[in-house]
Design a protein around this motif. Structure first.
Motif, mmCIF file in Angstrom:
data_model
loop_
_atom_site.group_PDB
_atom_site.id
_atom_site.type_symbol
_atom_site.label_atom_id
_atom_site.label_comp_id
_atom_site.label_asym_id
_atom_site.label_seq_id
_atom_site.Cartn_x
_atom_site.Cartn_y
_atom_site.Cartn_z
ATOM 1 N N MET A 126 0.839 -1.200 0.000
ATOM 2 C CA MET A 126 0.000 0.000 0.000
ATOM 3 C C MET A 126 0.875 1.251 0.000
ATOM 4 S SD MET A 126 -2.868 1.266 2.786
ATOM 5 C CE MET A 126 -4.084 0.036 2.324
ATOM 6 N N SER A 127 0.454 2.279 -0.732
ATOM 7 C CA SER A 127 1.190 3.543 -0.779
ATOM 8 C C SER A 127 0.342 4.641 -0.142
ATOM 9 C CB SER A 127 1.511 3.917 -2.220
ATOM 10 O OG SER A 127 0.328 4.226 -2.930
ATOM 11 N N ASN A 157 -0.551 7.245 -1.599
ATOM 12 C CA ASN A 157 -1.501 7.695 -2.631
ATOM 13 C C ASN A 157 -2.862 7.033 -2.482
ATOM 14 O OD1 ASN A 157 1.350 7.852 -3.584
ATOM 15 N ND2 ASN A 157 0.419 8.893 -5.341
ATOM 16 N N SER A 158 -2.884 5.811 -1.943
ATOM 17 C CA SER A 158 -4.138 5.056 -1.848
ATOM 18 C C SER A 158 -4.955 5.423 -0.615
ATOM 19 C CB SER A 158 -3.831 3.557 -1.818
ATOM 20 O OG SER A 158 -3.070 3.213 -0.672
ATOM 21 N N THR A 202 5.933 4.185 2.056
ATOM 22 C CA THR A 202 4.882 3.258 2.475
ATOM 23 C C THR A 202 4.367 3.616 3.865
ATOM 24 O OG1 THR A 202 5.988 1.503 1.224
ATOM 25 C CG2 THR A 202 4.320 0.827 2.833
ATOM 26 N N GLN A 235 -2.030 3.251 8.042
ATOM 27 C CA GLN A 235 -2.982 2.620 7.132
ATOM 28 C C GLN A 235 -4.356 2.470 7.773
ATOM 29 O OE1 GLN A 235 -1.501 -1.070 5.471
ATOM 30 N NE2 GLN A 235 0.594 -0.288 5.345
#
Length: 423
Positions: free
Chosen positions: A1-2, A4-5, A23, A29
């Motif tokens: 996952m980055s 950006n997401s 990351t 996250q």
């Protein structure tokens, strides 16, 4: 996952990229999406997991999406227990908001309030603060919290540990009832859950690591040693290992000062950091420790809470804490961001009970070694040291705060300033 997401704006992504991050950590996250959705969040995260960015990034995005008023009232309040942590969070806020039209400020005790008050008069969107100075400025009419939209309570467990419950309760009466709340804590005791219930509204629970767990990459070790031989042993370990950066914990300010003098006499550059040190001295000591001019920093628990020391390789408990959770906080200073680290505890006979409690909390038996010439005293008593004081440290923050305020009026300005100075 980055990153950006996660739904962050281009301006924030640009700032993140400038810092060299690619990351998001697990807590980022899990925390960023619900915060962006406007939900209250209750997060459990150990030190070094990236939790500051976990609430700073979405907070900045939410504020930047709304029209900025000319007067710039405080719209986000981040409350922290210590000066050092407040300064570090403020630095993060400034870095991440570099490409946004937002203003931020930090206020804490131990320094002249005039520059802080002057900055507040110019208008501030995001305010990072410690409780005492915040209430002082509010009581003087120099600060209003009536337009706070987002309230962040960081290091909630340490807040209660330090007796800030009543200050937190007073602050809650100064901010709007309709707001978004974010609460971060390394541990979730009954008192923390009770505090959360009074602040948060149907919160999303996020957790980066199991409750009260220690970082897997930390190598823990116990040296059994006679109490009178601890100083000699710590000098031997640091010298023989040629360790360049060591954070050492003592139980008292006097103990920190005494150990620092002994280390310096042995040719090891060292500095003490605790509540009796001025803010300037503490900042200088931390800077020297980070740049390598000081090999050993000797600290008390409260002074070290929130210190941001990247890739710290060694933590030594010169005296192990009588409160087991403090052990987790201490050794969490190393092994951060995936790096390896070593946590060593020097344990004398009278600390046997404390060691047993710590091992019960973390769920493992820590390996024990004995160094020739520094053997434990077979005739020493295993009766806990300072039992009348150490064990009286209440886990009930209400009782603790009540005791503290019984000698003076419940929440006098002098009482708060005294707490700020002690940190």
């Amino acid at each position: 996952m980055s990153f950006n997401s996660l739904g962050l704006s281009d301006a924030l992504l640009k700032a993140i990229n400038k810092k060299g991050y690619n990351t998001p950590s697990p807590i980022q996250q899990k925390a960023i999406p619900p915060i962006l959705e406007g939900k209250d969040v209750l997060a459990s995260a150990q030190t070094g997991t990236g939790k500051t960015a976990g609430f700073t990034l979405p907070l900045l995005q939410i504020l930047s999406e709304q029209t900025t008023q000319k007067r710039r009232p405080v719209r986000a309040l981040i409350l922290t227990p210590t000066r050092e942590l407040a300064a570090q969070i403020y630095d993060n806020v400034k870095e991440y908001s570099e490409f946004l039209d937002l203003r931020s400020a930090v206020i804490f005790g131990g320094v002249n309030q005039k520059p802080q008050a002057a900055q507040l008069r110019q208008g501030v969107d995001v305010l990072v603060a410690t409780p005492g100075r915040l209430l002082d400025l509010c009581n003087q009419g120099l600060l209003s919290l009536k337009q706070v939209e987002i309230f962040v309570l960081d290091e909630a467990d340490r807040m209660l540990d330090m007796g800030f419950l009543r200050d937190i309760e007073k602050i809650m009466t100064l901010i709007p009832a309709q707001r978004q709340n974010l609460m971060f804590s390394a541990t979730f005791s009954k008192d923390i859950k009770k505090l959360a219930h009074g602040i948060l509204n149907q919160p999303v629970h996020v957790e980066a690591t199991p409750e009260n767990s220690t970082v897997d990459v930390i190598q823990q070790k116990v040296y059994r040693v006679a109490k009178g031989k601890k100083i000699g042993l710590i000098i031997k370990l640091i010298s023989d290992g040629n360790w360049k950066q060591v954070l050492v914990f003592t139980r008292t300010k006097h103990g920190a000062n005494n150990l620092t003098k002994k280390l310096i006499a042995a040719g090891i550059t060292a500095a003490a950091i605790h509540g009796n040190k001025s803010q300037g001295a503490r900042t200088k000591a931390l800077a020297g420790f980070k740049d390598g001019s000081i090999r050993v920093m000797v600290a008390t628990d409260i002074a070290a809470r929130g210190l941001d020391i990247p890739l710290l390789p060694h933590v030594i408990n010169f005296e192990i804490p009588n409160i087991s959770e403090d052990y987790v906080h201490r050794i969490g200073r190393t092994g951060r961001a995936g790096a390896s680290g070593e946590a060593i505890s020097l344990v004398s006979a009278d600390e046997t009970t404390f060691l047993r409690d710590i091992q019960k909390l973390i769920g493992i038996k820590i390996p024990v070694e004995i160094v020739e010439g520094f053997e434990p005293d077979p005739n020493a008593s295993t009766e806990p040291i300072n039992q009348s004081q150490g064990r009286s440290r209440s886990r009930n923050p209400r009782a603790k705060t009540g005791d503290r305020s019984s000698n003076k009026s419940n929440s006098s300005n002098s009482g708060r300033r005294s707490r700020e100075r002690r940190r």
